[in-house]
Design a protein around this motif. Structure first.
Motif, PDB file in Angstrom:
ATOM      1  N   GLN A  26       0.827  -1.204   0.000  1.00  0.00           N
ATOM      2  CA  GLN A  26       0.000   0.000   0.000  1.00  0.00           C
ATOM      3  C   GLN A  26       0.861   1.254   0.000  1.00  0.00           C
ATOM      4  O   GLN A  26       0.562   2.221  -0.695  1.00  0.00           O
ATOM      5  CB  GLN A  26      -0.939  -0.005   1.217  1.00  0.00           C
ATOM      6  N   GLN A  79       2.168   1.754  -3.433  1.00  0.00           N
ATOM      7  CA  GLN A  79       1.127   2.255  -4.326  1.00  0.00           C
ATOM      8  C   GLN A  79       0.892   3.741  -4.110  1.00  0.00           C
ATOM      9  O   GLN A  79       0.738   4.515  -5.058  1.00  0.00           O
ATOM     10  CB  GLN A  79      -0.174   1.477  -4.096  1.00  0.00           C
ATOM     11  N   ILE A  80       0.860   4.153  -2.843  1.00  0.00           N
ATOM     12  CA  ILE A  80       0.666   5.573  -2.522  1.00  0.00           C
ATOM     13  C   ILE A  80       1.832   6.392  -3.047  1.00  0.00           C
ATOM     14  O   ILE A  80       1.654   7.469  -3.620  1.00  0.00           O
ATOM     15  CB  ILE A  80       0.492   5.766  -1.005  1.00  0.00           C
ATOM     16  N   ALA A  96       1.521   6.796  -6.713  1.00  0.00           N
ATOM     17  CA  ALA A  96       0.481   7.768  -7.043  1.00  0.00           C
ATOM     18  C   ALA A  96       0.983   9.184  -6.803  1.00  0.00           C
ATOM     19  O   ALA A  96       0.774  10.091  -7.607  1.00  0.00           O
ATOM     20  CB  ALA A  96      -0.772   7.497  -6.205  1.00  0.00           C
ATOM     21  N   ASN A 137      -7.120   5.502  -8.533  1.00  0.00           N
ATOM     22  CA  ASN A 137      -6.128   6.505  -8.132  1.00  0.00           C
ATOM     23  C   ASN A 137      -6.297   6.859  -6.657  1.00  0.00           C
ATOM     24  O   ASN A 137      -7.351   7.310  -6.221  1.00  0.00           O
ATOM     25  CB  ASN A 137      -6.261   7.764  -8.996  1.00  0.00           C
ATOM     26  N   LYS A 138      -5.228   6.665  -5.887  1.00  0.00           N
ATOM     27  CA  LYS A 138      -5.267   6.851  -4.436  1.00  0.00           C
ATOM     28  C   LYS A 138      -5.446   8.306  -4.030  1.00  0.00           C
ATOM     29  O   LYS A 138      -5.828   8.595  -2.897  1.00  0.00           O
ATOM     30  CB  LYS A 138      -3.974   6.313  -3.802  1.00  0.00           C
TER      31      LYS A 138
END
Length: 295
Positions: A81, A84-85, A88, A280-281
């Protein structure tokens, strides 16, 4: 206790063999034995029984294995996570908007995003509502600021503000009419407007206002941006009925704006919208910034 103690114990519990476990962990057997001993001493329990022939989990060891698996899985999930952040926040966010919105507020939005996410690139696309909706469906835009209505169930949408309309004319023409619409001959005036196919909602409201004023407009020029409409008005090529927010444009000082008393109830909703399943975060954070700036 450190994460390596959990990893070492988990691999040993899976292999039930010090040699194979050490090989998987790319270490020798003595350090592995030492780490397991340290873990048992810290927990004050025996996790494994071992002799020359076999290694087996105790009941406490079986329970601890289950807990270790959950902890390690949680750590791996948190790692993914975070990655991923980070991706982004250091990637690209594609933002669409109609040309009539306040560029001052748009620039403030960009500054706030830059402060929060210095590595993020925001790509701006000034285009019509219809083109934004198509781009959102195709994944080419992450979020759009458009003119309502839109009837597409796959979109999340939130109202930003209500926009009325005013009459725009050059300063030289405005000085001659004393702020009175009756001094203008609207029936013979040349109008500048959006293209009807490019901005159908705007065009419909434009015609509705003209109908209220009891005339059919002579549209001499059609444009695809508010900037172009206002520039032609400033050069006295014609007059235009434009959204009230156009008064905040940089070129507004070269233009005379008049309220339209008979049409104060004719308005449009400006909304922001995005695909509900967009992964999209940053969508929620950026949509909140937009809402707070434009509401």
């Amino acid at each position: 206790m450190e994460i390596r103690h959990l990893r070492y114990f988990k691999v040993l519990a899976e292999e039930l063999h010090f040699g194979r476990a050490a090989k998987r962990l790319f270490i020798s057997q003595p350090p592995l034995s030492r780490q397991i001993k340290e873990l048992e001493e810290e927990l004050s329990v025996k996790l494994l029984t071992r002799n020359n022939k076999r290694v087996a989990l105790t009941e406490a060891g079986k329970h601890y294995l289950s807990e270790c698996e959950q902890l390690l899985n949680g750590l791996e999930k948190a790692k993914q996570q975070c990655q991923q952040i980070h991706l982004a926040e250091s990637g690209i966010f594609n933002l669409g908007y109609i040309s009539s919105i306040s560029k001052q507020r748009l620039s403030e939005l960009l500054k706030q995003i830059k402060e929060l996410y210095p590595l993020l690139q925001v790509h701006l696309f000034e285009t019509s509502s219809q083109k934004q909706l198509t781009a959102l469906e195709q994944g080419k835009l992450d979020l759009g600021i458009v003119r309502a209505p839109i009837i597409r169930p796959m979109f999340t949408q939130k109202s930003l503000y209500e926009d009325g309309f005013v009459l725009a004319l050059s300063n030289s023409r405005g000085q001659k009419i004393n702020d009175d619409l009756r001094d203008l001959n609207l029936r013979t005036s040349s109008f500048i407007s959006y293209n009807s196919e490019y901005a159908p909602v705007y065009h419909q409201k434009f015609l509705e206002i003209c109908s209220r004023l009891n005339f059919t407009p002579i549209v001499m020029h059609e444009c695809n941006t508010m900037q172009s409409i206002l520039e032609l008005v400033a050069y006295d090529v014609g007059i235009a009925i434009v959204p009230k927010t156009a008064q905040q444009c940089g070129i507004a000082s070269d233009i005379h704006f008049l309220d339209i008393p008979t049409s104060t109830d004719i308005k449009t909703q400006i909304i922001m919208t995005y695909l509900s399943d967009n992964p999209n975060k940053l969508l929620i954070t950026i949509s909140e910034l937009i809402y707070n700036l434009f509401k």
